[in-house]
Design a protein around this motif. Structure first.
Motif, PDB file in Angstrom:
ATOM      1  N   ARG A  57       0.872  -1.177   0.000  1.00 51.47           N
ATOM      2  CA  ARG A  57       0.000   0.000   0.000  1.00 51.47           C
ATOM      3  C   ARG A  57       0.912   1.232   0.000  1.00 51.47           C
ATOM      4  O   ARG A  57       1.240   1.778   1.036  1.00 51.47           O
ATOM      5  N   ILE A  58       1.291   1.628  -1.173  1.00 48.18           N
ATOM      6  CA  ILE A  58       2.313   2.648  -1.385  1.00 48.18           C
ATOM      7  C   ILE A  58       1.870   4.047  -0.945  1.00 48.18           C
ATOM      8  O   ILE A  58       2.709   4.921  -0.715  1.00 48.18           O
ATOM      9  N   ASP A  59       0.558   4.260  -0.784  1.00 41.84           N
ATOM     10  CA  ASP A  59       0.066   5.574  -0.371  1.00 41.84           C
ATOM     11  C   ASP A  59      -0.066   5.723   1.143  1.00 41.84           C
ATOM     12  O   ASP A  59      -0.456   6.789   1.624  1.00 41.84           O
ATOM     13  N   GLU A  60       0.272   4.674   1.883  1.00 49.69           N
ATOM     14  CA  GLU A  60       0.260   4.774   3.344  1.00 49.69           C
ATOM     15  C   GLU A  60       1.387   5.705   3.801  1.00 49.69           C
ATOM     16  O   GLU A  60       2.431   5.802   3.141  1.00 49.69           O
ATOM     17  N   GLN A  61       1.191   6.351   4.926  1.00 55.06           N
ATOM     18  CA  GLN A  61       2.198   7.279   5.441  1.00 55.06           C
ATOM     19  C   GLN A  61       3.541   6.596   5.657  1.00 55.06           C
ATOM     20  O   GLN A  61       4.596   7.175   5.372  1.00 55.06           O
ATOM     21  N   ALA A  62       3.523   5.360   6.138  1.00 55.64           N
ATOM     22  CA  ALA A  62       4.785   4.642   6.363  1.00 55.64           C
ATOM     23  C   ALA A  62       5.561   4.492   5.055  1.00 55.64           C
ATOM     24  O   ALA A  62       6.784   4.634   5.032  1.00 55.64           O
ATOM     25  N   ALA A  63       4.859   4.222   3.959  1.00 56.83           N
ATOM     26  CA  ALA A  63       5.512   4.097   2.648  1.00 56.83           C
ATOM     27  C   ALA A  63       6.069   5.444   2.200  1.00 56.83           C
ATOM     28  O   ALA A  63       7.173   5.512   1.631  1.00 56.83           O
ATOM     29  N   LYS A  64       5.332   6.497   2.465  1.00 58.81           N
ATOM     30  CA  LYS A  64       5.812   7.839   2.116  1.00 58.81           C
ATOM     31  C   LYS A  64       7.056   8.186   2.933  1.00 58.81           C
ATOM     32  O   LYS A  64       8.023   8.728   2.396  1.00 58.81           O
ATOM     33  N   ASP A  65       7.018   7.862   4.228  1.00 57.59           N
ATOM     34  CA  ASP A  65       8.168   8.146   5.085  1.00 57.59           C
ATOM     35  C   ASP A  65       9.415   7.401   4.624  1.00 57.59           C
ATOM     36  O   ASP A  65      10.527   7.924   4.725  1.00 57.59           O
ATOM     37  N   LEU A  66       9.219   6.189   4.112  1.00 54.63           N
ATOM     38  CA  LEU A  66      10.330   5.378   3.625  1.00 54.63           C
ATOM     39  C   LEU A  66      10.687   5.685   2.168  1.00 54.63           C
ATOM     40  O   LEU A  66      11.654   5.130   1.649  1.00 54.63           O
ATOM     41  N   GLU A  67       9.890   6.545   1.540  1.00 53.97           N
ATOM     42  CA  GLU A  67      10.070   6.903   0.125  1.00 53.97           C
ATOM     43  C   GLU A  67      10.052   5.676  -0.777  1.00 53.97           C
ATOM     44  O   GLU A  67      10.837   5.537  -1.709  1.00 53.97           O
ATOM     45  N   MET A  68       9.105   4.777  -0.493  1.00 56.39           N
ATOM     46  CA  MET A  68       9.034   3.512  -1.213  1.00 56.39           C
ATOM     47  C   MET A  68       8.679   3.666  -2.692  1.00 56.39           C
ATOM     48  O   MET A  68       9.020   2.793  -3.486  1.00 56.39           O
ATOM     49  N   LYS A  69       8.033   4.760  -3.054  1.00 53.71           N
ATOM     50  CA  LYS A  69       7.728   4.977  -4.477  1.00 53.71           C
ATOM     51  C   LYS A  69       8.996   4.996  -5.315  1.00 53.71           C
ATOM     52  O   LYS A  69       8.968   4.665  -6.492  1.00 53.71           O
ATOM     53  N   ALA A  84      10.268  -4.238   5.006  1.00 56.84           N
ATOM     54  CA  ALA A  84       9.474  -3.034   5.308  1.00 56.84           C
ATOM     55  C   ALA A  84       8.041  -3.405   5.655  1.00 56.84           C
ATOM     56  O   ALA A  84       7.462  -2.847   6.591  1.00 56.84           O
ATOM     57  N   MET A  85       7.471  -4.361   4.937  1.00 49.84           N
ATOM     58  CA  MET A  85       6.097  -4.778   5.241  1.00 49.84           C
ATOM     59  C   MET A  85       6.015  -5.511   6.573  1.00 49.84           C
ATOM     60  O   MET A  85       5.037  -5.364   7.298  1.00 49.84           O
ATOM     61  N   ALA A  86       7.038  -6.289   6.898  1.00 42.89           N
ATOM     62  CA  ALA A  86       7.055  -6.973   8.190  1.00 42.89           C
ATOM     63  C   ALA A  86       7.169  -5.969   9.332  1.00 42.89           C
ATOM     64  O   ALA A  86       6.522  -6.119  10.373  1.00 42.89           O
ATOM     65  N   GLU A  87       7.947  -4.919   9.123  1.00 43.47           N
ATOM     66  CA  GLU A  87       8.115  -3.898  10.152  1.00 43.47           C
ATOM     67  C   GLU A  87       6.915  -2.959  10.240  1.00 43.47           C
ATOM     68  O   GLU A  87       6.573  -2.470  11.320  1.00 43.47           O
ATOM     69  N   HIS A  88       6.276  -2.718   9.108  1.00 47.13           N
ATOM     70  CA  HIS A  88       5.124  -1.811   9.034  1.00 47.13           C
ATOM     71  C   HIS A  88       3.958  -2.544   8.354  1.00 47.13           C
ATOM     72  O   HIS A  88       3.686  -2.323   7.173  1.00 47.13           O
ATOM     73  N   PRO A  89       3.259  -3.415   9.074  1.00 51.37           N
ATOM     74  CA  PRO A  89       2.228  -4.238   8.437  1.00 51.37           C
ATOM     75  C   PRO A  89       1.088  -3.440   7.800  1.00 51.37           C
ATOM     76  O   PRO A  89       0.383  -3.976   6.932  1.00 51.37           O
ATOM     77  N   ILE A  90       0.933  -2.179   8.160  1.00 52.87           N
ATOM     78  CA  ILE A  90      -0.086  -1.339   7.518  1.00 52.87           C
ATOM     79  C   ILE A  90       0.157  -1.260   6.004  1.00 52.87           C
ATOM     80  O   ILE A  90      -0.758  -0.970   5.232  1.00 52.87           O
ATOM     81  N   LEU A  91       1.368  -1.565   5.581  1.00 54.67           N
ATOM     82  CA  LEU A  91       1.714  -1.506   4.161  1.00 54.67           C
ATOM     83  C   LEU A  91       1.165  -2.683   3.358  1.00 54.67           C
ATOM     84  O   LEU A  91       1.164  -2.643   2.132  1.00 54.67           O
ATOM     85  N   ILE A  92       0.699  -3.725   4.030  1.00 54.38           N
ATOM     86  CA  ILE A  92       0.242  -4.933   3.339  1.00 54.38           C
ATOM     87  C   ILE A  92      -1.177  -4.734   2.797  1.00 54.38           C
ATOM     88  O   ILE A  92      -2.090  -4.364   3.545  1.00 54.38           O
ATOM     89  N   GLN A  93      -1.342  -4.989   1.519  1.00 55.64           N
ATOM     90  CA  GLN A  93      -2.668  -4.913   0.897  1.00 55.64           C
ATOM     91  C   GLN A  93      -3.580  -5.950   1.539  1.00 55.64           C
ATOM     92  O   GLN A  93      -3.136  -7.018   1.948  1.00 55.64           O
ATOM     93  N   ARG A  94      -4.839  -5.668   1.582  1.00 55.65           N
ATOM     94  CA  ARG A  94      -5.808  -6.520   2.271  1.00 55.65           C
ATOM     95  C   ARG A  94      -7.111  -6.592   1.518  1.00 55.65           C
ATOM     96  O   ARG A  94      -7.374  -5.693   0.713  1.00 55.65           O
ATOM     97  N   PRO A  95      -7.900  -7.577   1.804  1.00 54.71           N
ATOM     98  CA  PRO A  95      -7.631  -8.791   2.571  1.00 54.71           C
ATOM     99  C   PRO A  95      -6.860  -9.806   1.732  1.00 54.71           C
ATOM    100  O   PRO A  95      -6.988  -9.844   0.517  1.00 54.71           O
ATOM    101  N   ILE A  96      -6.077 -10.608   2.412  1.00 50.69           N
ATOM    102  CA  ILE A  96      -5.376 -11.716   1.765  1.00 50.69           C
ATOM    103  C   ILE A  96      -5.977 -13.002   2.315  1.00 50.69           C
ATOM    104  O   ILE A  96      -6.099 -13.159   3.532  1.00 50.69           O
ATOM    105  N   ILE A  97      -6.349 -13.882   1.406  1.00 50.56           N
ATOM    106  CA  ILE A  97      -6.921 -15.180   1.796  1.00 50.56           C
ATOM    107  C   ILE A  97      -5.985 -16.272   1.309  1.00 50.56           C
ATOM    108  O   ILE A  97      -5.608 -16.301   0.141  1.00 50.56           O
ATOM    109  N   THR A  98      -5.614 -17.151   2.238  1.00 51.56           N
ATOM    110  CA  THR A  98      -4.838 -18.335   1.886  1.00 51.56           C
ATOM    111  C   THR A  98      -5.740 -19.545   2.088  1.00 51.56           C
ATOM    112  O   THR A  98      -6.221 -19.794   3.187  1.00 51.56           O
ATOM    113  N   ALA A  99      -5.990 -20.249   0.996  1.00 52.94           N
ATOM    114  CA  ALA A  99      -6.880 -21.411   1.031  1.00 52.94           C
ATOM    115  C   ALA A  99      -6.090 -22.657   1.412  1.00 52.94           C
ATOM    116  O   ALA A  99      -4.864 -22.715   1.255  1.00 52.94           O
TER     117      ALA A  99
END
Length: 118
Positions: A57-69, A84-99
């Protein structure tokens, strides 16, 4: 089946409703409260057939702070994105379903969600 959700997310609530309507058994992981490890993210990405930048989720503040774009989107940078996603889980797109069959999806569209329903 497991679904990673943020309870505040409308798409997550819709996915839960669809799973309930279909009578599917599943477990919920509130990934902001119980963040996945880098290893878990790598496994989910493999199951999804996606790269980490595909579910960031590149538009999250955490991504902006890290300049991930500006981060390179290439194999050599994969671990950096996952960390980065492990440290800032808000960056993970949702929902993710694992069958249970190994299939995994980012359930943001009705068609994607239907692919895991009986």
């Amino acid at each position: 089946m497991e679904i990673w959700i943020n309870p505040r997310c409308g798409k997550c609530r819709a996915a839960l409703g669809a799973l309930n309507d279909a009578g599917v058994e599943y477990t919920v992981r509130r990934y902001l409260e119980e963040p996945p490890t880098a290893a878990e993210l790598a496994k989910v990405l493999e199951r999804l057939g996606l790269e980490p930048w595909d579910i960031t989720r590149i538009d999250e503040q955490a991504a902006k702070d890290l300049e991930m774009k500006d981060w390179p989107r290439e194999a050599g940078e994969r671990d950096r994105w996952i960390a980065a996603m492990a440290e800032h889980p808000i960056l993970i797109q949702r929902p993710i379903i694992t069958a249970d069959d190994g299939h995994a999806i980012v359930a943001r569209t009705p068609d994607a969600l239907k692919s895991v329903l009986p």
